[in-house]
Design a protein around this motif. Structure first.
Motif, PDB file in Angstrom:
ATOM      1  N   PRO A 186      -9.529  -3.178 120.105  1.00 21.84           N
ATOM      2  CA  PRO A 186      -8.571  -1.687 120.315  1.00 21.84           C
ATOM      3  C   PRO A 186      -9.722  -1.428 121.498  1.00 21.84           C
ATOM      4  O   PRO A 186     -10.589  -1.225 122.021  1.00 21.84           O
ATOM      5  N   LEU A 187      -8.205  -0.898 122.541  1.00 18.39           N
ATOM      6  CA  LEU A 187      -8.603  -0.062 123.750  1.00 18.39           C
ATOM      7  C   LEU A 187      -9.354   1.409 122.809  1.00 18.39           C
ATOM      8  O   LEU A 187      -8.204   1.960 122.188  1.00 18.39           O
ATOM      9  N   LYS A 188     -10.328   1.786 123.312  1.00 18.46           N
ATOM     10  CA  LYS A 188     -10.529   3.355 122.403  1.00 18.46           C
ATOM     11  C   LYS A 188     -10.167   4.532 123.739  1.00 18.46           C
ATOM     12  O   LYS A 188     -10.170   4.658 124.689  1.00 18.46           O
ATOM     13  N   PHE A 189      -8.424   4.836 123.314  1.00 18.90           N
ATOM     14  CA  PHE A 189      -7.907   5.713 124.641  1.00 18.90           C
ATOM     15  C   PHE A 189      -8.647   7.641 124.301  1.00 18.90           C
ATOM     16  O   PHE A 189      -8.361   8.061 123.354  1.00 18.90           O
ATOM     17  N   GLY A 190      -9.618   8.002 124.905  1.00 19.63           N
ATOM     18  CA  GLY A 190      -9.762   8.922 125.462  1.00 19.63           C
ATOM     19  C   GLY A 190      -8.956  10.203 124.982  1.00 19.63           C
ATOM     20  O   GLY A 190      -7.805  10.169 126.520  1.00 19.63           O
ATOM     21  N   GLY A 194     -18.774   4.539 128.109  1.00 17.83           N
ATOM     22  CA  GLY A 194     -18.162   3.439 127.263  1.00 17.83           C
ATOM     23  C   GLY A 194     -17.901   3.742 126.174  1.00 17.83           C
ATOM     24  O   GLY A 194     -17.886   3.130 125.320  1.00 17.83           O
ATOM     25  N   GLU A 195     -18.384   4.725 125.883  1.00 16.84           N
ATOM     26  CA  GLU A 195     -17.059   5.411 124.422  1.00 16.84           C
ATOM     27  C   GLU A 195     -16.058   5.325 124.216  1.00 16.84           C
ATOM     28  O   GLU A 195     -15.237   5.602 122.927  1.00 16.84           O
ATOM     29  N   GLN A 230     -19.580   9.579 139.354  1.00 17.68           N
ATOM     30  CA  GLN A 230     -20.909   8.637 138.421  1.00 17.68           C
ATOM     31  C   GLN A 230     -20.414   7.891 138.319  1.00 17.68           C
ATOM     32  O   GLN A 230     -21.810   7.204 137.774  1.00 17.68           O
ATOM     33  N   ALA A 231     -19.544   7.121 137.179  1.00 14.36           N
ATOM     34  CA  ALA A 231     -19.718   6.519 136.992  1.00 14.36           C
ATOM     35  C   ALA A 231     -17.891   4.909 137.397  1.00 14.36           C
ATOM     36  O   ALA A 231     -17.960   3.389 136.328  1.00 14.36           O
ATOM     37  N   GLY A 232     -17.534   5.238 138.021  1.00 16.62           N
ATOM     38  CA  GLY A 232     -16.357   4.276 138.521  1.00 16.62           C
ATOM     39  C   GLY A 232     -15.475   4.289 137.949  1.00 16.62           C
ATOM     40  O   GLY A 232     -15.032   2.725 138.258  1.00 16.62           O
ATOM     41  N   ALA A 233     -14.972   5.123 137.481  1.00 14.35           N
ATOM     42  CA  ALA A 233     -13.345   4.938 137.000  1.00 14.35           C
ATOM     43  C   ALA A 233     -12.997   5.246 137.860  1.00 14.35           C
ATOM     44  O   ALA A 233     -12.938   5.743 139.261  1.00 14.35           O
ATOM     45  N   ALA A 255      -7.007   7.337 133.556  1.00 14.48           N
ATOM     46  CA  ALA A 255      -7.722   6.578 134.196  1.00 14.48           C
ATOM     47  C   ALA A 255      -8.330   5.153 133.082  1.00 14.48           C
ATOM     48  O   ALA A 255      -8.264   5.230 131.409  1.00 14.48           O
ATOM     49  N   VAL A 256      -8.908   4.255 133.870  1.00 18.01           N
ATOM     50  CA  VAL A 256      -9.764   3.544 133.022  1.00 18.01           C
ATOM     51  C   VAL A 256     -11.181   3.469 133.740  1.00 18.01           C
ATOM     52  O   VAL A 256     -11.698   3.604 134.835  1.00 18.01           O
ATOM     53  N   SER A 257     -12.218   2.572 133.043  1.00 15.99           N
ATOM     54  CA  SER A 257     -13.294   2.821 132.914  1.00 15.99           C
ATOM     55  C   SER A 257     -13.675   1.969 133.737  1.00 15.99           C
ATOM     56  O   SER A 257     -12.636   0.946 133.976  1.00 15.99           O
ATOM     57  N   ALA A 258     -14.512   2.049 134.149  1.00 19.43           N
ATOM     58  CA  ALA A 258     -15.030   0.894 135.679  1.00 19.43           C
ATOM     59  C   ALA A 258     -15.413  -0.272 134.890  1.00 19.43           C
ATOM     60  O   ALA A 258     -15.013  -1.865 136.032  1.00 19.43           O
ATOM     61  N   ALA A 259     -15.689  -0.344 134.095  1.00 18.03           N
ATOM     62  CA  ALA A 259     -15.703  -1.777 133.202  1.00 18.03           C
ATOM     63  C   ALA A 259     -14.316  -2.379 132.979  1.00 18.03           C
ATOM     64  O   ALA A 259     -14.183  -3.954 132.967  1.00 18.03           O
ATOM     65  N   LEU A 260     -12.835  -2.482 132.733  1.00 16.63           N
ATOM     66  CA  LEU A 260     -11.655  -2.737 132.766  1.00 16.63           C
ATOM     67  C   LEU A 260     -11.017  -2.655 134.184  1.00 16.63           C
ATOM     68  O   LEU A 260     -10.508  -3.015 134.237  1.00 16.63           O
TER      69      LEU A 260
END
Length: 291
Positions: free
Chosen positions: A29-33, A81-82, A99-102, A227-232
Motif C-alpha cells: 500500500p501507498l501511505k497517503f498523508g 517514511g511514515e 530536510q529529506a528530499g521529498a 509530494a512524494v517521499s525521497a524514496a519514491l
C-alpha cells in the motif's frame, strides 16, 4: 519411486501456481498523508477518502489514508517514511524537501488557480487597520508548519522590523479555524489566516463576513503540494502514473464531485521551482538553513 512419480505432477502444478500468484501479487500500500484541512480528524478523513480511493483505482494499488494533525508533523512523517505520498501545505512541503528530499509532483487548483493568499484579520470594531495598530495587542499565528498562518506573515513582519514576541502583548499558536472564530468573537485582537479558509468558513456559515476584516494580504503563494517521499522520487513509472491520475481529477470531478472539497478543481503538474517564494521566505526568516 511410484510415490515420487505421482508427486511430480503435483509439485509442478504447485510451482506454476506459485509463479502465477507471485507475478500478480499486489504491491504494498501507498501511505497517503493529508494535512488537517478540516476542523477535525474524522471530517478530514471523510473529505479526502474519496481521493485516496480514486488514486487506488487509478494506480491499481492500495492507498491508505492518514490524517496528520499538524503541517510540521506531516512534513516529518513524509521525511521519516511514515507516509509515502502527501497532500500538504507549501511550507510543510518545503521543509520536507529541504530536510529529506521529498519532491512535489503536482499542485492543487482552487477555482482553477494554483495560487492563494495569506491574510491578517481583525474585528471591524477593533480600531485596528494595520500592523502599526497591533502593538501590545494579542496576535495568533497558525502552527509553525503553516505557510499562511506562520511563515509568510512572520517574514512580512520581519521586513517591517517587527519581532512578534516583543511587539505584541501576547502571541499564541492555534488552528486556522480557531483564529477566524476567536477574532469574530473578539477573543483575539488579530490573527493570521489564508483567503481560502476564510471564504470557506463564511460559505459554510461558521462565521459571518461582517464580523471580521482583512488588514493585510500577501503576494500570490503556491497552493498545496502533492509530494512524494525521497524514496519514491526516483520511481519514474510511479510518478508518471500519479501525475496522470492527478491530472485527470478535474474531469473525474464531473461524475464524482466528492473527490475534492468545494472550489478545488483538480491538479496541475509542478516541480520544486514553483515553491521558490516559500523557500526564500524560510531562508530569510532563518527557519531554513542554507545548504
Amino acid at each position: 519411486m511410484k510415490i515420487l512419480a505421482r508427486l511430480l505432477p503435483l509439485l509442478a502444478a504447485f510451482s506454476l501456481l506459485t509463479a502465477v500468484n507471485g507475478a500478480g501479487a499486489t504491491e504494498p500500500p501507498l501511505k497517503f498523508g493529508v494535512g488537517l484541512f478540516q476542523p477535525d480528524r474524522d471530517k478530514n478523513d471523510a473529505t479526502y477518502r474519496p481521493l485516496a480511493d480514486y488514486l487506488s483505482a487509478r494506480l491499481d494499488r492500495p492507498v491508505q489514508l492518514r490524517t496528520v494533525d499538524s503541517w510540521e508533523g506531516l512534513a516529518k512523517s513524509l521525511a521519516n517514511g511514515e507516509t509515502d505520498i502527501a497532500l500538504m501545505g507549501p511550507w510543510g512541503y518545503v521543509l520536507a524537501n529541504h530536510q529529506a528530499g521529498a519532491q512535489v509532483i503536482s499542485t492543487i487548483l482552487y477555482d482553477g488557480k494554483p495560487e492563494y493568499f495569506a491574510i491578517t484579520i481583525t474585528h471591524p470594531d477593533s480600531g485596528i487597520n494595520s500592523l502599526a495598530d497591533l502593538k501590545g495587542k494579542t496576535f495568533a499565528f497558525g502552527d509553525k508548519g503553516s505557510t499562511s498562518g506562520y511563515l509568510i506573515p512572520l517574514h512580512y513582519m520581519m521586513t517591517q522590523g517587527i519581532t512578534p514576541e516583543k511587539y505584541f502583548g501576547k502571541v499564541i499558536h492555534t488552528s486556522h479555524q480557531a483564529i477566524e472564530t476567536q477574532v469574530t468573537q473578539r477573543q483575539l485582537d488579530a490573527g493570521a489566516d489564508y483567503n481560502r479558509n476564510r471564504n470557506a468558513m463564511i460559505e459554510q456559515g461558521l462565521i459571518k463576513a461582517e464580523d471580521s476584516k482583512i488588514i493585510w494580504t500577501s503576494p500570490p503563494l503556491p497552493n498545496d503540494a502533492f509530494a512524494v517521499s525521497a524514496a519514491l522520487a526516483g520511481d519514474k513509472e510511479l510518478i508518471g502514473k500519479l501525475q496522470a491520475a492527478l491530472g485527470a481529477v478535474g474531469e473525474a470531478l464531473k461524475d464524482n464531485p466528492r473527490l475534492l472539497p468545494a472550489h478545488y478543481t483538480g491538479f496541475v503538474s509542478r516541480d520544486n521551482s514553483f515553491y521558490k517564494p516559500i523557500r526564500d521566505a524560510g531562508l530569510a526568516t532563518g527557519k531554513l538553513q542554507a545548504k
